[in-house]
Write a protein that holds these residues in place. Structure first.
Motif, PDB file in Angstrom:
ATOM      1  N   ARG A 263      63.375  75.622  36.770  1.00  6.51           N
ATOM      2  CA  ARG A 263      64.248  76.410  37.660  1.00  6.51           C
ATOM      3  C   ARG A 263      63.743  76.467  39.105  1.00  6.51           C
ATOM      4  NH1 ARG A 263      68.183  79.395  35.821  1.00  6.51           N
ATOM      5  NH2 ARG A 263      67.958  80.993  37.426  1.00  6.51           N
ATOM      6  N   SER A 264      62.446  76.493  39.282  1.00  5.57           N
ATOM      7  CA  SER A 264      61.869  76.530  40.634  1.00  5.57           C
ATOM      8  C   SER A 264      61.222  75.201  40.994  1.00  5.57           C
ATOM      9  CB  SER A 264      60.839  77.649  40.728  1.00  5.57           C
ATOM     10  OG  SER A 264      61.439  78.899  40.516  1.00  5.57           O
ATOM     11  N   ALA A 265      61.670  74.139  40.329  1.00  6.48           N
ATOM     12  CA  ALA A 265      61.163  72.780  40.564  1.00  6.48           C
ATOM     13  C   ALA A 265      59.690  72.649  40.172  1.00  6.48           C
ATOM     14  CB  ALA A 265      61.399  72.352  42.018  1.00  6.48           C
ATOM     15  N   GLN A 266      59.220  73.542  39.307  1.00  8.24           N
ATOM     16  CA  GLN A 266      57.803  73.585  38.929  1.00  8.24           C
ATOM     17  C   GLN A 266      57.449  72.584  37.836  1.00  8.24           C
ATOM     18  OE1 GLN A 266      60.079  75.681  37.792  1.00  8.24           O
ATOM     19  NE2 GLN A 266      59.611  76.179  35.665  1.00  8.24           N
ATOM     20  N   GLY A 267      58.434  71.904  37.281  1.00  8.80           N
ATOM     21  CA  GLY A 267      58.182  70.978  36.182  1.00  8.80           C
ATOM     22  C   GLY A 267      58.202  71.711  34.859  1.00  8.80           C
ATOM     23  N   ARG A 268      58.200  70.944  33.787  1.00 10.68           N
ATOM     24  CA  ARG A 268      58.244  71.525  32.442  1.00 10.68           C
ATOM     25  C   ARG A 268      57.006  71.188  31.625  1.00 10.68           C
ATOM     26  NH1 ARG A 268      62.316  75.002  31.154  1.00 10.68           N
ATOM     27  NH2 ARG A 268      64.217  74.497  32.243  1.00 10.68           N
ATOM     28  N   THR A 269      56.161  70.308  32.157  1.00  8.93           N
ATOM     29  CA  THR A 269      54.955  69.920  31.429  1.00  8.93           C
ATOM     30  C   THR A 269      53.832  69.675  32.424  1.00  8.93           C
ATOM     31  OG1 THR A 269      54.002  68.322  29.879  1.00  8.93           O
ATOM     32  CG2 THR A 269      55.637  67.475  31.415  1.00  8.93           C
ATOM     33  N   SER A 270      52.620  69.970  32.000  1.00 10.33           N
ATOM     34  CA  SER A 270      51.474  69.747  32.886  1.00 10.33           C
ATOM     35  C   SER A 270      50.996  68.302  32.838  1.00 10.33           C
ATOM     36  CB  SER A 270      50.331  70.692  32.509  1.00 10.33           C
ATOM     37  OG  SER A 270      49.928  70.452  31.172  1.00 10.33           O
ATOM     38  N   ASN A 271      51.444  67.542  31.851  1.00 10.22           N
ATOM     39  CA  ASN A 271      50.975  66.154  31.728  1.00 10.22           C
ATOM     40  C   ASN A 271      52.041  65.145  32.167  1.00 10.22           C
ATOM     41  OD1 ASN A 271      52.664  66.585  29.554  1.00 10.22           O
ATOM     42  ND2 ASN A 271      51.375  65.502  28.085  1.00 10.22           N
ATOM     43  N   TRP A 272      52.674  65.420  33.297  1.00 10.89           N
ATOM     44  CA  TRP A 272      53.729  64.547  33.810  1.00 10.89           C
ATOM     45  C   TRP A 272      53.206  63.170  34.230  1.00 10.89           C
ATOM     46  CZ3 TRP A 272      52.895  63.082  38.805  1.00 10.89           C
ATOM     47  CH2 TRP A 272      52.059  63.898  39.564  1.00 10.89           C
ATOM     48  N   ARG A 273      51.902  63.025  34.372  1.00 11.00           N
ATOM     49  CA  ARG A 273      51.305  61.732  34.759  1.00 11.00           C
ATOM     50  C   ARG A 273      51.138  60.778  33.569  1.00 11.00           C
ATOM     51  NH1 ARG A 273      47.856  65.400  37.608  1.00 11.00           N
ATOM     52  NH2 ARG A 273      48.219  65.294  39.839  1.00 11.00           N
ATOM     53  N   GLU A 274      51.286  61.303  32.375  1.00 11.51           N
ATOM     54  CA  GLU A 274      51.058  60.507  31.164  1.00 11.51           C
ATOM     55  C   GLU A 274      52.383  60.121  30.519  1.00 11.51           C
ATOM     56  OE1 GLU A 274      48.361  62.535  28.523  1.00 11.51           O
ATOM     57  OE2 GLU A 274      47.235  63.332  30.227  1.00 11.51           O
TER      58      GLU A 274
ATOM     59  N   GLN B  24      55.163  59.318  27.792  1.00 17.56           N
ATOM     60  CA  GLN B  24      55.469  59.876  26.482  1.00 17.56           C
ATOM     61  C   GLN B  24      55.408  58.759  25.443  1.00 17.56           C
ATOM     62  OE1 GLN B  24      59.330  61.456  27.434  1.00 17.56           O
ATOM     63  NE2 GLN B  24      58.472  63.280  28.386  1.00 17.56           N
ATOM     64  N   ALA B  25      55.637  59.094  24.195  1.00 20.22           N
ATOM     65  CA  ALA B  25      55.570  58.112  23.101  1.00 20.22           C
ATOM     66  C   ALA B  25      56.493  56.924  23.341  1.00 20.22           C
ATOM     67  CB  ALA B  25      55.907  58.791  21.781  1.00 20.22           C
ATOM     68  N   ASP B  26      57.633  57.159  24.012  1.00 22.20           N
ATOM     69  CA  ASP B  26      58.574  56.069  24.273  1.00 22.20           C
ATOM     70  C   ASP B  26      58.216  55.258  25.518  1.00 22.20           C
ATOM     71  OD1 ASP B  26      59.233  57.804  26.324  1.00 22.20           O
ATOM     72  OD2 ASP B  26      61.299  58.112  25.670  1.00 22.20           O
ATOM     73  N   GLY B  27      57.108  55.610  26.182  1.00 21.17           N
ATOM     74  CA  GLY B  27      56.654  54.883  27.359  1.00 21.17           C
ATOM     75  C   GLY B  27      57.180  55.421  28.681  1.00 21.17           C
ATOM     76  N   ALA B  28      58.166  56.302  28.629  1.00 19.91           N
ATOM     77  CA  ALA B  28      58.729  56.885  29.850  1.00 19.91           C
ATOM     78  C   ALA B  28      57.888  58.090  30.284  1.00 19.91           C
ATOM     79  CB  ALA B  28      60.167  57.316  29.626  1.00 19.91           C
ATOM     80  N   TYR B  29      57.847  58.298  31.579  1.00 17.91           N
ATOM     81  CA  TYR B  29      57.128  59.451  32.117  1.00 17.91           C
ATOM     82  C   TYR B  29      58.027  60.680  32.099  1.00 17.91           C
ATOM     83  CZ  TYR B  29      53.352  56.452  33.631  1.00 17.91           C
ATOM     84  OH  TYR B  29      52.287  55.584  33.640  1.00 17.91           O
ATOM     85  N   PRO B  30      57.453  61.852  31.824  1.00 15.18           N
ATOM     86  CA  PRO B  30      58.249  63.080  31.871  1.00 15.18           C
ATOM     87  C   PRO B  30      58.602  63.431  33.315  1.00 15.18           C
ATOM     88  CG  PRO B  30      55.971  63.575  31.276  1.00 15.18           C
ATOM     89  CD  PRO B  30      56.085  62.090  31.396  1.00 15.18           C
ATOM     90  N   PRO B  31      59.616  64.258  33.500  1.00 19.17           N
ATOM     91  CA  PRO B  31      60.006  64.650  34.860  1.00 19.17           C
ATOM     92  C   PRO B  31      58.865  65.389  35.559  1.00 19.17           C
ATOM     93  CG  PRO B  31      61.676  65.286  33.267  1.00 19.17           C
ATOM     94  CD  PRO B  31      60.483  64.832  32.490  1.00 19.17           C
ATOM     95  N   PRO B  32      58.519  64.978  36.767  1.00 18.54           N
ATOM     96  CA  PRO B  32      57.440  65.657  37.488  1.00 18.54           C
ATOM     97  C   PRO B  32      57.926  66.940  38.155  1.00 18.54           C
ATOM     98  CG  PRO B  32      58.343  63.937  38.860  1.00 18.54           C
ATOM     99  CD  PRO B  32      59.050  63.844  37.516  1.00 18.54           C
ATOM    100  N   PRO B  33      57.007  67.813  38.495  1.00 17.26           N
ATOM    101  CA  PRO B  33      57.375  68.946  39.342  1.00 17.26           C
ATOM    102  C   PRO B  33      57.858  68.407  40.701  1.00 17.26           C
ATOM    103  CG  PRO B  33      55.142  69.224  38.469  1.00 17.26           C
ATOM    104  CD  PRO B  33      55.584  67.833  38.150  1.00 17.26           C
ATOM    105  N   LEU B  34      58.785  69.114  41.300  1.00 13.62           N
ATOM    106  CA  LEU B  34      59.292  68.732  42.626  1.00 13.62           C
ATOM    107  C   LEU B  34      58.939  69.781  43.671  1.00 13.62           C
ATOM    108  CD1 LEU B  34      62.841  67.469  41.570  1.00 13.62           C
ATOM    109  CD2 LEU B  34      60.773  66.108  41.974  1.00 13.62           C
ATOM    110  N   ASN B  35      58.107  70.738  43.297  1.00 15.79           N
ATOM    111  CA  ASN B  35      57.789  71.883  44.161  1.00 15.79           C
ATOM    112  C   ASN B  35      56.621  71.642  45.121  1.00 15.79           C
ATOM    113  OD1 ASN B  35      55.632  71.874  42.407  1.00 15.79           O
ATOM    114  ND2 ASN B  35      55.900  73.993  41.728  1.00 15.79           N
TER     115      ASN B  35
END
Length: 140
Positions: free
Chosen positions: A51-62, A64-75
């Motif tokens: 909601r505040s562009a803070q991201g949803r996971t702390s490991n956005w640099r790693e 996921q199992a499918d090879g795609a990166y999780p959404p990064p924080p935009l804040n």
């Protein structure tokens, strides 16, 4: 994108001449854009970026199992500030697959004004130091 620079310069001229809404101090956007951007962001981006562009996971640099990166924080706490305005718009338009993510493109779903407003909203979360670093990197 030269059009964006011309638009920013035109906005600056309007502000200096006393016409139009003033930009947020030291920033390219107006408070109206931030307010509109919050609505756009909450409706289209918050599910993945928070909601505040803070991201949803702390490991956005790693990846996921499918090879795609999780959404990064935009804040300002991740790497969005490394990208120019044009690159941010391109990612919104085309999605994140080209850069290793799964974000869908919003080119046909959002107006140009709404895309710019969403950037204004998440950049409003950046502290001045991060914003100035973005400008120094050629953000606009």
């Amino acid at each position: 994108m030269r059009t964006k620079r011309v638009l920013a310069f035109s906005l600056l001229l309007l502000v200096v001449s006393g016409c139009g809404e003033e930009t947020v101090e030291g920033r390219w956007y107006t408070q109206s854009q931030v307010d509109r951007g919050k609505t756009v962001f909450l409706e289209n981006c918050a599910e993945c970026h928070g909601r505040s562009a803070q991201g949803r996971t702390s490991n956005w640099r790693e990846p996921q199992a499918d090879g795609a990166y999780p959404p990064p924080p935009l804040n300002g706490s991740a790497h969005a500030w490394h990208h120019s305005f044009d690159m941010l718009m391109r990612t919104i338009n085309q999605g994140g697959a080209a850069i290793g993510g799964q974000m869908p493109g919003f080119e046909d779903q959002l107006s140009e004004d709404d895309k710019e407003a969403s950037i204004a909203y998440f950049q409003s979360q950046w502290d001045q130091r991060i914003y100035e670093a973005w400008l120094d990197r050629g953000g606009l």
